[in-house]
Design an enzyme around this catalytic site. Sequence first.
Site, mmCIF file in Angstrom:
data_model
loop_
_atom_site.group_PDB
_atom_site.id
_atom_site.type_symbol
_atom_site.label_atom_id
_atom_site.label_comp_id
_atom_site.label_asym_id
_atom_site.label_seq_id
_atom_site.Cartn_x
_atom_site.Cartn_y
_atom_site.Cartn_z
ATOM 1 N N ARG A 73 3.118 -1.246 10.810
ATOM 2 C CA ARG A 73 4.229 -1.382 11.759
ATOM 3 C C ARG A 73 4.527 -2.795 12.256
ATOM 4 O O ARG A 73 5.698 -3.106 12.487
ATOM 5 C CB ARG A 73 4.017 -0.408 12.920
ATOM 6 N N THR B 286 -11.713 5.755 10.773
ATOM 7 C CA THR B 286 -11.728 5.212 12.138
ATOM 8 C C THR B 286 -11.404 6.294 13.176
ATOM 9 O O THR B 286 -11.640 6.115 14.357
ATOM 10 C CB THR B 286 -10.744 4.029 12.287
ATOM 11 N N LYS C 109 -7.498 8.186 -1.364
ATOM 12 C CA LYS C 109 -8.801 8.625 -0.819
ATOM 13 C C LYS C 109 -9.364 9.865 -1.505
ATOM 14 O O LYS C 109 -9.556 10.911 -0.872
ATOM 15 C CB LYS C 109 -8.686 8.900 0.687
ATOM 16 N N LYS D 82 0.861 -1.194 0.000
ATOM 17 C CA LYS D 82 0.000 0.000 0.000
ATOM 18 C C LYS D 82 0.889 1.233 0.000
ATOM 19 O O LYS D 82 1.788 1.364 0.817
ATOM 20 C CB LYS D 82 -0.901 0.018 1.229
ATOM 21 N N ASP E 96 -3.462 4.339 -1.964
ATOM 22 C CA ASP E 96 -4.419 4.807 -0.955
ATOM 23 C C ASP E 96 -4.437 6.343 -0.932
ATOM 24 O O ASP E 96 -3.847 6.961 -0.059
ATOM 25 C CB ASP E 96 -3.954 4.226 0.397
ATOM 26 N N ASP F 117 -13.969 14.736 -4.356
ATOM 27 C CA ASP F 117 -14.104 16.026 -5.052
ATOM 28 C C ASP F 117 -15.364 15.947 -5.914
ATOM 29 O O ASP F 117 -16.140 14.984 -5.791
ATOM 30 C CB ASP F 117 -12.839 16.274 -5.903
HETATM 31 O O1 C5P Z 1 1.117 0.582 11.206
HETATM 32 P P1 C5P Z 1 -0.316 0.149 11.100
HETATM 33 O O2 C5P Z 1 -0.493 -1.346 10.943
HETATM 34 O O3 C5P Z 1 -1.192 0.737 12.186
HETATM 35 O O4 C5P Z 1 -0.782 0.803 9.706
HETATM 36 C C1 C5P Z 1 -2.103 0.738 9.229
HETATM 37 C C2 C5P Z 1 -2.199 1.436 7.910
HETATM 38 O O5 C5P Z 1 -3.573 1.467 7.525
HETATM 39 C C3 C5P Z 1 -1.729 2.887 7.902
HETATM 40 O O6 C5P Z 1 -1.206 3.166 6.606
HETATM 41 C C4 C5P Z 1 -2.991 3.662 8.151
HETATM 42 O O7 C5P Z 1 -2.940 4.950 7.623
HETATM 43 C C5 C5P Z 1 -4.020 2.813 7.404
HETATM 44 N N1 C5P Z 1 -5.400 2.976 7.858
HETATM 45 C C6 C5P Z 1 -5.812 2.721 9.157
HETATM 46 N N2 C5P Z 1 -7.128 2.887 9.515
HETATM 47 C C7 C5P Z 1 -8.028 3.294 8.605
HETATM 48 C C8 C5P Z 1 -7.645 3.548 7.286
HETATM 49 C C9 C5P Z 1 -6.305 3.380 6.949
HETATM 50 O O8 C5P Z 1 -5.007 2.335 9.995
HETATM 51 N N3 C5P Z 1 -9.296 3.401 8.945
#
Ligand code: C5P
Length: 231
Positions: free
Chosen positions: A211, A119, A61, A32, A59, A64
Amino acid sequence: MKRDVIIACDFPSAEKTYEFLDKFTEEKPFVKIGMELFYGAGPEIVREIKKRGHKIFLDLKLHDIPNTVKKSMSVLSGLDVDICNLHAAGGVEMMKWAIEGLTRPDGTRPLLIAVTQLTSTSQEMMENELLINKPLDEVVMHYALNAKTAGLDGVVCSPLEASKVHQVCGDEFLTVTPGIRFADGEIGDQHRVTTPEKAKEIGSDFIVVGRPITAAEDPVSAYRRCMNEFV
Ligand code: C5P
């Protein structure tokens, strides 16, 4: 597309991203690319990662007026990404135009999924700032249905919402779910998290993992652990 693990490449530069991807000598993970990397490194990063053989979820998003989204989607489609996304809050018309823009002359197109409510949006914020006086999960399901009506392929949602989205929109409607943590891992800033194994049980089609893989001491084995639990 079959169930898969998507690695969130939240790195500040192209160099850091390639350094990370170079660790994978045997597999080509689905990745992603988000706004930070795309705005910093430009479309070239998408072409390069694609050339290396990875599938890409871009990603960005989009949100517009329908005409602007349609024309922008047409540019993204030319980058040959596999999944891209937009905000369902832009409305059914905007989502329909987005699909038109994405569809290539030969009729093929990347998958298109919608963000319902972020979220980071709480019930309180929705009521006080957006003046939406409905339960959050009802709003999420309604936006998912709007996305389905417009012809989209799925939504980004919490893994905990995945089975309800499938009940409302059908099993074929894709659920792409971040908020994944190993049972013995750190949660960090995420709130409602689940393990890859549990996400599979609930019915996620794709998990987005950042992460727990990118910050792991051994990212390749963390990725393999995710694949073993989820796929
Ligand atoms: O590091 P981690 O596993 O928390 O990363 C989750 C990824 O998913 C990040 O790129 C974050 O921006 C994305 N994301 C999220 N929750 C959402 C939409 C996207 O954590 N509702």
